[in-house]
Design a protein around this motif. Structure first.
Motif, short mmCIF file in Angstrom:
data_model
loop_
_atom_site.label_atom_id
_atom_site.label_comp_id
_atom_site.label_asym_id
_atom_site.label_seq_id
_atom_site.Cartn_x
_atom_site.Cartn_y
_atom_site.Cartn_z
N ALA A 36 4.07 -1.90 0.53
CA ALA A 36 2.90 -2.15 1.38
C ALA A 36 3.18 -2.02 2.88
N HIS A 37 4.43 -2.02 3.29
CA HIS A 37 4.72 -1.89 4.72
C HIS A 37 4.13 -0.57 5.21
N GLN A 38 3.37 -0.62 6.28
CA GLN A 38 2.65 0.58 6.74
C GLN A 38 3.57 1.73 7.15
N ARG A 39 4.82 1.43 7.49
CA ARG A 39 5.74 2.50 7.87
C ARG A 39 6.64 2.95 6.72
N ASN A 40 6.49 2.33 5.55
CA ASN A 40 7.27 2.78 4.39
C ASN A 40 6.67 4.11 3.94
N ALA A 41 7.52 5.10 3.71
CA ALA A 41 7.06 6.45 3.39
C ALA A 41 6.71 6.65 1.91
N PHE A 42 6.88 5.63 1.08
CA PHE A 42 6.69 5.81 -0.36
C PHE A 42 5.33 6.40 -0.71
N TRP A 43 4.25 5.76 -0.25
CA TRP A 43 2.92 6.24 -0.66
C TRP A 43 2.56 7.57 -0.02
#
Length: 169
Positions: A36-43
């Motif tokens: 859910a972290h907005q800077r995580n590139a997963f999504w």
């Protein structure tokens, strides 16, 4: 320090590959959503590879993953950790998830992809020795965490493309 717990796995019965993180970070735990972290590139990566991008609702993203045969979970079921960093996980408090039961319920999974080195190391140390029939292929991918800024998004996306066409060997 309080014990934190991971989420339930996201997996359809016909899943063919599993993506494993170590333990959700604070933003994910607060939102009750994987990555859910907005800077995580997963999504963003899942959007480019499978159409499960951040512009979709969270349930729609999970539906896209399961429709593509992708399961999502974490190696660690519970642990103590002060921050969101894997390095801050208190080793003596780590309890792994029940992978023998998970793989028995999802027999089509023969590829496991790790979202970073901590997930891989935890799986190899805590889970792999107890598996009678381990998945055929284990592959560490670069972490999608914003803390792992050593690689560009383009480089991460190129590495993560392995989930779309996993190697046969």
């Amino acid at each position: 320090m309080a014990l934190i717990r991971c989420f339930a796995p996201v997996a359809a019965g016909d899943a063919r590959l599993l993506i494993l993180g170590s333990m959700p970070g604070k933003a994910s735990l607060q939102a009750d959503q994987y990555y859910a972290h907005q800077r995580n590139a997963f999504w963003r990566i899942m959007g480019d590879l499978l159409g499960a991008g951040p512009e979709l609702s969270y349930p729609a993203r999970l539906e896209k993953l399961t429709a593509a045969g992708v399961a999502l979970w974490d190696v660690i079921a519970a642990c103590e950790r002060e921050s969101s960093l894997d390095a801050d996980i208190v080793g003596a408090t780590v309890r792994p998830n029940d992978f023998p039961a998970f793989f028995a319920a999802h027999p089509g999974i023969d590829h496991v992809f790790f979202n970073g080195g901590a997930a891989e190391a935890s799986f190899r140390r805590l889970v792999l020795p107890g598996l009678k029939a381990p998945p055929r292929r284990l592959l560490r991918l670069p972490s999608t965490s914003p803390a792992h800024a050593a690689l560009s998004y383009t480089d991460k996306l190129a590495a993560w493309s392995a989930i779309v066409a996993p190697p046969i060997n």
